[in-house]
Design an enzyme around this catalytic site. Structure first.
Site, PDB file in Angstrom:
ATOM      1  N   SER A   1      13.023   3.489   3.561  1.00 54.71           N
ATOM      2  CA  SER A   1      13.495   4.255   4.721  1.00 54.71           C
ATOM      3  C   SER A   1      14.077   3.298   5.769  1.00 54.71           C
ATOM      4  O   SER A   1      13.826   2.082   5.719  1.00 54.71           O
ATOM      5  CB  SER A   1      12.332   5.047   5.325  1.00 54.71           C
ATOM      6  OG  SER A   1      11.331   4.163   5.810  1.00 54.71           O
TER       7      SER A   1
ATOM      8  N   ASP B   1       1.449 -14.993   7.580  1.00 56.48           N
ATOM      9  CA  ASP B   1       1.022 -16.382   7.390  1.00 56.48           C
ATOM     10  C   ASP B   1       1.141 -16.800   5.924  1.00 56.48           C
ATOM     11  O   ASP B   1       1.474 -17.954   5.636  1.00 56.48           O
ATOM     12  CB  ASP B   1      -0.428 -16.573   7.870  1.00 56.48           C
ATOM     13  CG  ASP B   1      -0.532 -16.613   9.386  1.00 56.48           C
ATOM     14  OD1 ASP B   1       0.519 -16.634  10.062  1.00 56.48           O
ATOM     15  OD2 ASP B   1      -1.667 -16.607   9.899  1.00 56.48           O
TER      16      ASP B   1
ATOM     17  N   PRO C   1       0.796  -1.229   0.000  1.00 52.38           N
ATOM     18  CA  PRO C   1       0.000   0.000   0.000  1.00 52.38           C
ATOM     19  C   PRO C   1       0.828   1.279   0.000  1.00 52.38           C
ATOM     20  O   PRO C   1       1.855   1.362   0.676  1.00 52.38           O
ATOM     21  CB  PRO C   1      -0.813  -0.108   1.301  1.00 52.38           C
ATOM     22  CG  PRO C   1      -0.105  -1.097   2.137  1.00 52.38           C
ATOM     23  CD  PRO C   1       0.541  -2.064   1.183  1.00 52.38           C
ATOM     24  N   ASN C   2       0.345   2.216  -0.786  1.00 50.26           N
ATOM     25  CA  ASN C   2       0.880   3.585  -0.892  1.00 50.26           C
ATOM     26  C   ASN C   2       2.202   3.678  -1.644  1.00 50.26           C
ATOM     27  O   ASN C   2       2.692   4.781  -1.870  1.00 50.26           O
ATOM     28  CB  ASN C   2       1.013   4.241   0.504  1.00 50.26           C
ATOM     29  CG  ASN C   2      -0.329   4.323   1.202  1.00 50.26           C
ATOM     30  OD1 ASN C   2      -1.295   4.815   0.609  1.00 50.26           O
ATOM     31  ND2 ASN C   2      -0.426   3.818   2.414  1.00 50.26           N
TER      32      ASN C   2
ATOM     33  N   ARG D   1       4.627  11.213  -2.406  1.00 53.10           N
ATOM     34  CA  ARG D   1       4.365  10.930  -1.006  1.00 53.10           C
ATOM     35  C   ARG D   1       5.584  11.237  -0.137  1.00 53.10           C
ATOM     36  O   ARG D   1       6.648  10.662  -0.330  1.00 53.10           O
ATOM     37  CB  ARG D   1       4.053   9.429  -0.938  1.00 53.10           C
ATOM     38  CG  ARG D   1       3.975   8.853   0.405  1.00 53.10           C
ATOM     39  CD  ARG D   1       3.991   7.339   0.331  1.00 53.10           C
ATOM     40  NE  ARG D   1       3.740   6.830   1.652  1.00 53.10           N
ATOM     41  CZ  ARG D   1       4.086   5.643   2.078  1.00 53.10           C
ATOM     42  NH1 ARG D   1       4.685   4.797   1.265  1.00 53.10           N
ATOM     43  NH2 ARG D   1       3.830   5.275   3.295  1.00 53.10           N
TER      44      ARG D   1
ATOM     45  N   GLU E   1      12.379  -9.014   2.913  1.00 56.34           N
ATOM     46  CA  GLU E   1      11.640  -7.799   3.288  1.00 56.34           C
ATOM     47  C   GLU E   1      12.494  -6.584   2.957  1.00 56.34           C
ATOM     48  O   GLU E   1      13.691  -6.559   3.262  1.00 56.34           O
ATOM     49  CB  GLU E   1      11.358  -7.861   4.794  1.00 56.34           C
ATOM     50  CG  GLU E   1      10.653  -6.629   5.315  1.00 56.34           C
ATOM     51  CD  GLU E   1      10.445  -6.682   6.830  1.00 56.34           C
ATOM     52  OE1 GLU E   1      10.347  -7.784   7.406  1.00 56.34           O
ATOM     53  OE2 GLU E   1      10.379  -5.593   7.421  1.00 56.34           O
TER      54      GLU E   1
ATOM     55  N   ASN F   1       8.203  -5.173  -0.413  1.00 59.11           N
ATOM     56  CA  ASN F   1       7.987  -3.986   0.412  1.00 59.11           C
ATOM     57  C   ASN F   1       6.504  -3.951   0.736  1.00 59.11           C
ATOM     58  O   ASN F   1       5.687  -3.550  -0.106  1.00 59.11           O
ATOM     59  CB  ASN F   1       8.428  -2.716  -0.315  1.00 59.11           C
ATOM     60  CG  ASN F   1       8.358  -1.501   0.614  1.00 59.11           C
ATOM     61  OD1 ASN F   1       7.748  -1.555   1.681  1.00 59.11           O
ATOM     62  ND2 ASN F   1       8.977  -0.403   0.195  1.00 59.11           N
TER      63      ASN F   1
ATOM     64  N   HIS G   1      12.647  -2.109   2.716  1.00 59.85           N
ATOM     65  CA  HIS G   1      12.078  -0.783   2.971  1.00 59.85           C
ATOM     66  C   HIS G   1      13.016   0.279   2.422  1.00 59.85           C
ATOM     67  O   HIS G   1      14.247   0.146   2.536  1.00 59.85           O
ATOM     68  CB  HIS G   1      11.880  -0.534   4.468  1.00 59.85           C
ATOM     69  CG  HIS G   1      10.993  -1.552   5.091  1.00 59.85           C
ATOM     70  ND1 HIS G   1       9.634  -1.539   4.921  1.00 59.85           N
ATOM     71  CD2 HIS G   1      11.281  -2.641   5.841  1.00 59.85           C
ATOM     72  CE1 HIS G   1       9.114  -2.580   5.556  1.00 59.85           C
ATOM     73  NE2 HIS G   1      10.095  -3.276   6.109  1.00 59.85           N
TER      74      HIS G   1
ATOM     75  N   HIS H   1       3.950  -3.847   9.516  1.00 61.82           N
ATOM     76  CA  HIS H   1       3.875  -3.675  10.969  1.00 61.82           C
ATOM     77  C   HIS H   1       2.578  -4.217  11.570  1.00 61.82           C
ATOM     78  O   HIS H   1       2.420  -4.229  12.776  1.00 61.82           O
ATOM     79  CB  HIS H   1       4.029  -2.184  11.309  1.00 61.82           C
ATOM     80  CG  HIS H   1       5.097  -1.502  10.515  1.00 61.82           C
ATOM     81  ND1 HIS H   1       6.428  -1.850  10.624  1.00 61.82           N
ATOM     82  CD2 HIS H   1       5.047  -0.529   9.560  1.00 61.82           C
ATOM     83  CE1 HIS H   1       7.142  -1.107   9.788  1.00 61.82           C
ATOM     84  NE2 HIS H   1       6.328  -0.301   9.126  1.00 61.82           N
TER      85      HIS H   1
ATOM     86  N   ALA I   1       3.001  -0.283   5.128  1.00 58.33           N
ATOM     87  CA  ALA I   1       2.515  -0.299   6.524  1.00 58.33           C
ATOM     88  C   ALA I   1       2.017  -1.674   6.965  1.00 58.33           C
ATOM     89  O   ALA I   1       2.000  -1.973   8.164  1.00 58.33           O
ATOM     90  CB  ALA I   1       1.415   0.744   6.688  1.00 58.33           C
TER      91      ALA I   1
ATOM     92  N   ARG J   1       6.982   1.481  13.806  1.00 60.50           N
ATOM     93  CA  ARG J   1       7.627   0.934  12.599  1.00 60.50           C
ATOM     94  C   ARG J   1       8.795   0.006  12.942  1.00 60.50           C
ATOM     95  O   ARG J   1       9.388  -0.602  12.064  1.00 60.50           O
ATOM     96  CB  ARG J   1       8.128   2.057  11.693  1.00 60.50           C
ATOM     97  CG  ARG J   1       7.016   2.900  11.107  1.00 60.50           C
ATOM     98  CD  ARG J   1       7.553   3.916  10.113  1.00 60.50           C
ATOM     99  NE  ARG J   1       6.659   5.041  10.016  1.00 60.50           N
ATOM    100  CZ  ARG J   1       5.574   5.094   9.238  1.00 60.50           C
ATOM    101  NH1 ARG J   1       5.276   4.084   8.455  1.00 60.50           N
ATOM    102  NH2 ARG J   1       4.799   6.155   9.225  1.00 60.50           N
TER     103      ARG J   1
ATOM    104  N   TYR K   1      10.871   9.519   1.514  1.00 59.24           N
ATOM    105  CA  TYR K   1      10.973   8.467   0.498  1.00 59.24           C
ATOM    106  C   TYR K   1      11.656   8.918  -0.794  1.00 59.24           C
ATOM    107  O   TYR K   1      11.852   8.106  -1.689  1.00 59.24           O
ATOM    108  CB  TYR K   1       9.577   7.915   0.178  1.00 59.24           C
ATOM    109  CG  TYR K   1       8.894   7.303   1.390  1.00 59.24           C
ATOM    110  CD1 TYR K   1       9.420   6.168   2.001  1.00 59.24           C
ATOM    111  CD2 TYR K   1       7.760   7.888   1.948  1.00 59.24           C
ATOM    112  CE1 TYR K   1       8.829   5.623   3.123  1.00 59.24           C
ATOM    113  CE2 TYR K   1       7.151   7.344   3.073  1.00 59.24           C
ATOM    114  CZ  TYR K   1       7.692   6.214   3.657  1.00 59.24           C
ATOM    115  OH  TYR K   1       7.108   5.671   4.770  1.00 59.24           O
TER     116      TYR K   1
ATOM    117  N   ARG L   1      12.713   5.454  12.826  1.00 58.41           N
ATOM    118  CA  ARG L   1      11.470   6.235  12.728  1.00 58.41           C
ATOM    119  C   ARG L   1      10.564   5.951  13.936  1.00 58.41           C
ATOM    120  O   ARG L   1      11.051   5.549  14.982  1.00 58.41           O
ATOM    121  CB  ARG L   1      10.800   5.925  11.379  1.00 58.41           C
ATOM    122  CG  ARG L   1      11.687   6.325  10.190  1.00 58.41           C
ATOM    123  CD  ARG L   1      11.022   6.041   8.868  1.00 58.41           C
ATOM    124  NE  ARG L   1       9.795   6.815   8.721  1.00 58.41           N
ATOM    125  CZ  ARG L   1       8.856   6.561   7.794  1.00 58.41           C
ATOM    126  NH1 ARG L   1       9.038   5.572   6.933  1.00 58.41           N
ATOM    127  NH2 ARG L   1       7.770   7.309   7.726  1.00 58.41           N
TER     128      ARG L   1
HETATM  129  C1  DQA Z   1       8.132   1.629   4.036  1.00 58.21           C
HETATM  130  C2  DQA Z   1       8.171   1.859   5.554  1.00 58.21           C
HETATM  131  C3  DQA Z   1       6.823   1.616   6.178  1.00 58.21           C
HETATM  132  O1  DQA Z   1       6.872   1.850   7.572  1.00 58.21           O
HETATM  133  C4  DQA Z   1       5.788   2.542   5.572  1.00 58.21           C
HETATM  134  O2  DQA Z   1       4.516   2.283   6.110  1.00 58.21           O
HETATM  135  C5  DQA Z   1       5.778   2.496   4.082  1.00 58.21           C
HETATM  136  C6  DQA Z   1       7.054   2.467   3.375  1.00 58.21           C
HETATM  137  C7  DQA Z   1       9.469   1.966   3.354  1.00 58.21           C
HETATM  138  O3  DQA Z   1       9.673   1.532   2.227  1.00 58.21           O
HETATM  139  O4  DQA Z   1      10.309   2.686   3.937  1.00 58.21           O
HETATM  140  O5  DQA Z   1       4.723   2.532   3.447  1.00 58.21           O
HETATM  141  O6  DQA Z   1       7.866   0.252   3.789  1.00 58.21           O
END
Ligand code: DQA
Length: 145
Positions: free
Chosen positions: A99, A84, A9-10, A17, A95, A71, A97, A77, A74, A108, A22, A104
């Site tokens: 950032s 699962d 998401p996002n 954003r 995994e 990635n 990220h 977390h 959110a 997170r 980012y 942070r």
């Molecule tokens: C993120 C870090 C997450 O905490 C955040 O919710 C994101 C982006 C990152 O790529 O740094 O959406 O996954």
């Protein structure tokens, strides 16, 4: 060898954003960077982004890739369901990220997924994806050609 680059998401909002966190690059810039790197490794790559938890679970369950760079945004977390899904398949997941989630907000710092992933890379901006692909590629090269 084939890798799936999965974004949650996002991450479709990259570039617009919170650029102070980012950066100004878009998700398309990530795709181009990773595609070029995978080409140099002679490795096939597929990209998928969704804002929906169930779509991400379906993709993890149904992928024909040898490994996944994920990635989860959110959902990292919060999502027991994604954790699962990762546990349910044999496909190794890294995994990633953009950032440094550990520098942070406290919420997170916890990853639901980290214990069931091969490893975690964070804090290197877009290069986090390249480092994750490299680690996964080297891991998989031991048994998949
Ligand atoms: C993120 C870090 C997450 O905490 C955040 O919710 C994101 C982006 C990152 O790529 O740094 O959406 O996954």
């Amino acid at each position: 060898m084939k890798l799936l680059i999965l974004n949650g998401p996002n991450l479709n909002m990259l570039g617009k954003r919170e650029p102070e966190i980012y950066g100004k690059n878009t998700l398309n810039d990530v795709l181009n960077l990773v595609e070029e790197y995978c080409n140099s490794l002679n490795c096939d790559v597929e990209f998928y982004q969704s804002n929906h938890e169930g779509d991400l679970i379906d993709k993890i369950q149904m992928t024909d890739a040898d490994g996944i760079v994920f990635n989860a945004g959110a959902y990292t977390h919060t999502s027991v369901a994604l954790r699962d899904a990762i546990s349910s398949v044999k496909t190794p997941v890294v995994e990633v990220h953009i950032s440094n989630v550990h520098s942070r907000e406290e919420f997170r710092h916890k990853s639901m997924m980290a214990p069931v992933c091969l490893g975690q890379i964070c804090g290197f901006g877009l290069d986090s994806y390249i480092l994750a692909v490299n680690g996964l590629y080297r891991f998989l090269s031991k048994d998949v050609k």
